[in-house]
Design a protein around this motif. Structure first.
Motif, short mmCIF file in Angstrom:
data_model
loop_
_atom_site.label_atom_id
_atom_site.label_comp_id
_atom_site.label_asym_id
_atom_site.label_seq_id
_atom_site.Cartn_x
_atom_site.Cartn_y
_atom_site.Cartn_z
N CYS A 136 52.34 54.26 55.00
CA CYS A 136 53.48 54.22 54.07
C CYS A 136 53.24 53.18 52.98
O CYS A 136 52.37 52.32 53.09
CB CYS A 136 54.77 53.87 54.82
SG CYS A 136 55.17 55.00 56.18
N PHE A 163 55.30 50.19 51.25
CA PHE A 163 56.48 49.33 51.35
C PHE A 163 56.84 48.87 49.94
O PHE A 163 56.06 48.19 49.27
CB PHE A 163 56.19 48.13 52.25
CG PHE A 163 57.38 47.25 52.48
CD1 PHE A 163 58.21 47.46 53.58
CD2 PHE A 163 57.70 46.23 51.59
CE1 PHE A 163 59.32 46.66 53.79
CE2 PHE A 163 58.81 45.42 51.80
CZ PHE A 163 59.62 45.64 52.90
N LEU A 200 53.32 52.47 60.22
CA LEU A 200 54.38 52.64 61.21
C LEU A 200 53.76 53.22 62.47
O LEU A 200 53.26 54.36 62.46
CB LEU A 200 55.47 53.58 60.69
CG LEU A 200 56.31 53.15 59.50
CD1 LEU A 200 57.40 54.19 59.24
CD2 LEU A 200 56.92 51.79 59.70
N CYS A 233 55.21 58.84 52.45
CA CYS A 233 56.06 57.90 53.18
C CYS A 233 56.33 56.68 52.30
O CYS A 233 55.41 56.09 51.74
CB CYS A 233 55.39 57.48 54.49
SG CYS A 233 56.36 56.30 55.47
N GLU A 234 57.61 56.32 52.20
CA GLU A 234 58.02 55.17 51.40
C GLU A 234 59.07 54.38 52.17
O GLU A 234 60.03 54.96 52.69
CB GLU A 234 58.58 55.63 50.05
CG GLU A 234 59.02 54.51 49.13
CD GLU A 234 59.54 55.03 47.79
OE1 GLU A 234 58.75 55.66 47.06
OE2 GLU A 234 60.74 54.84 47.51
N ILE A 235 58.87 53.08 52.23
CA ILE A 235 59.79 52.20 52.96
C ILE A 235 60.50 51.27 51.98
O ILE A 235 59.85 50.69 51.10
CB ILE A 235 59.03 51.36 54.01
CG1 ILE A 235 58.26 52.26 54.97
CG2 ILE A 235 59.98 50.45 54.78
CD1 ILE A 235 57.38 51.51 55.93
N LEU A 263 65.44 48.76 57.63
CA LEU A 263 64.54 49.49 56.74
C LEU A 263 65.05 50.92 56.56
O LEU A 263 65.58 51.52 57.50
CB LEU A 263 63.11 49.53 57.30
CG LEU A 263 62.37 48.20 57.45
CD1 LEU A 263 61.00 48.45 58.06
CD2 LEU A 263 62.24 47.50 56.10
N THR A 267 63.42 54.52 55.47
CA THR A 267 62.13 55.18 55.28
C THR A 267 62.35 56.64 54.88
O THR A 267 63.10 57.36 55.53
CB THR A 267 61.30 55.13 56.58
OG1 THR A 267 61.15 53.77 56.98
CG2 THR A 267 59.93 55.76 56.37
N LEU A 314 60.37 60.22 54.19
CA LEU A 314 59.11 60.90 54.49
C LEU A 314 59.18 62.36 54.07
O LEU A 314 60.25 62.97 54.08
CB LEU A 314 58.81 60.84 56.00
CG LEU A 314 58.71 59.47 56.66
CD1 LEU A 314 59.96 59.23 57.50
CD2 LEU A 314 57.47 59.37 57.52
N SER A 317 64.79 61.29 56.30
CA SER A 317 65.26 59.96 55.93
C SER A 317 65.64 59.24 57.22
O SER A 317 66.43 59.76 58.02
CB SER A 317 66.46 60.05 55.00
OG SER A 317 66.95 58.77 54.68
#
Length: 438
Positions: A28, A30, A50, A102-104, A135, A137, A139, A149
């Protein structure tokens, strides 16, 4: 017996390895919070990993060494009892270039200002639970068919996260014919061990298209009532919503104005998760040619033909003409003279093309076709064209010679018949004259 035990032990070990390996390690980005704002600087993001498991004790059984390119502070160990993050579409084959997105983002829980979700926040709810590291996340599966989500929580200063809320859609992109029923998938799971799941939930569906938006539907799960229905024919399956967390939106009849982006949001006290999906209402055109049939035309003359395309959506349409000769070869005649689009009462469009067809080079009789290429499919309609004054073929010439010979024979036969009858008449007249003299 010992052999059977060894086989059983081996099968159990393989099963255990498979079950532990079924949850992927997610790569991911971050997204760090910017200080002071502004547009200067490069991307403010870090690589992170993750490690997802269904059970919390799985993390202790393994040691995880951070790759050189990943900061050890960006390793997160996520426990997901519902196994939403263990879906196979998030775990591509080894060596595959297609990977999930993927983004956090850091999350700061706070009471919602949305009227629908305000009753979920009870004053008596202890804020101590909220004092943690949260957090959010987002995806998307490597095949772009699913979006998730997830909201996770870890005690302050630790990396051991528990999934508190997940929201999933398996209809990232939906295409529908005009008038057909549509299901936009959206389902959620809330961790029953969290104190935030005991005071109810709320669901909201919004629509966006080219900067404009509207509220489609809003449901208060705490009081079990629809607080807003802004779209006729839009509803939820309330039994499935409360029983399985199925918040899917049902459109009873797809219309052109339904095309756009739909956002499904689920609210818990202090928390919100959302997923987006796109609906495309696609209807291919109906084609007609005028005049039909075409009038008989002399070779070398110009024929005016019009093709009407109606009832299509979206707007993009490629209209062109083709000619298929008697020899089976197809010739593209171009798009002709195109009219502007006109929108009908139901939101669909019409467009026409006018073709001035020069018949000088068409050869023998053939077929003229109007072809419409559209995202909903290719449509075509054709009419036959018959030309007079064409140069005869060898077969036609031989047939004409045969007909001429037959006609010549008939003429000679008739001539001989008349000649014979004329001679007989003259002989009879001479015989009658002799009798009168006598």
């Amino acid at each position: 017996p010992s052999t059977c035990f060894n086989i059983f032990h081996l099968v159990f070990l393989c099963f255990s390895l498979f079950s532990h390996g079924s949850c992927p390690v997610l790569e991911c980005w971050f997204m760090k919070e910017k200080v002071g704002g502004g547009l200067s600087g490069g991307p403010n993001q870090d690589k992170s990993l993750l490690y997802v498991h269904k059970h919390a004790d799985s993390h202790r059984a393994e040691s995880h060494d951070a790759p050189l390119e990943v900061n050890p502070d960006r390793l997160y160990f996520v426990t997901d009892p519902a196994a939403t993050l263990c879906h196979r579409s998030l775990n591509p084959r080894r060596g595959s270039s297609n990977k999930p997105m993927c983004e956090i983002n850091p999350l700061h829980p706070q009471p919602s200002t949305l009227e629908l979700a305000v009753p979920l926040t009870e004053p008596a709810l202890s804020p101590i639970y909220l004092h943690a590291d949260w957090l959010s996340t987002a995806l998307q599966s490597f095949d772009k068919t699913m979006s998730i989500s997830a909201i996770t929580r870890a005690p302050t200063g630790t990396k051991e996260h528990d999934v508190i809320l997940t929201l999933t859609t398996k209809t990232v992109l939906v295409q529908s014919r005009l008038g057909a029923p549509v299901l936009l998938d959206c389902s959620f799971w809330a961790n029953p061990s969290s104190p935030l799941t005991g005071t109810g939930f709320a669901v909201e569906w919004r629509y966006q298209f080219r900067g404009d938006g509207r509220l489609v539907l809003a449901y208060d799960g705490k009081s079990d009532r629809l607080s807003h229905t802004g779209e006729e024919g839009a509803t939820l399956d309330f039994e499935a919503l409360h029983g399985r967390g199925n918040a899917s939106l049902i459109l009873q009849e797809a219309k052109v104005h339904h095309s756009g982006i739909y956002i499904c949001s689920v609210y818990l006290p202090y928390l919100q998760a959302q997923v987006a999906m796109e609906l495309q209402v696609v209807e291919p055109p109906s084609l007609s040619i005028h005049p039909s049939p075409l009038p008989l035309t002399a070779q070398g003359q110009t024929i005016n033909i019009q093709c009407e395309a109606s009832g299509f959506a979206p707007l993009s349409l490629d209209l062109h003409w083709e000619f298929k000769g008697a020899d089976g070869k197809t010739k593209v005649l171009g798009s002709g003279s195109l009219s502007s689009h006109r929108q009908l009462w139901d939101g669909t469009y019409t467009q026409s093309s006018r073709l001035e067809l020069d018949t000088a080079d068409l050869g023998r009789a053939g077929e003229v076709a109007c072809v419409g290429v559209h995202p909903g499919g290719t449509r075509r309609v054709s009419v036959e064209i018959n030309l007079i004054g064409n140069s005869p073929s060898i077969e036609d010439s031989m047939a004409m010679v045969g007909v001429a010979l037959v006609l010549y024979g008939l003429i000679k036969l008739v001539s001989w018949s008349f000649s014979g009858s004329g001679n007989n008449k003259t002989s009879d007249e001479k015989q009658l004259k002799r009798l009168n003299l006598t």
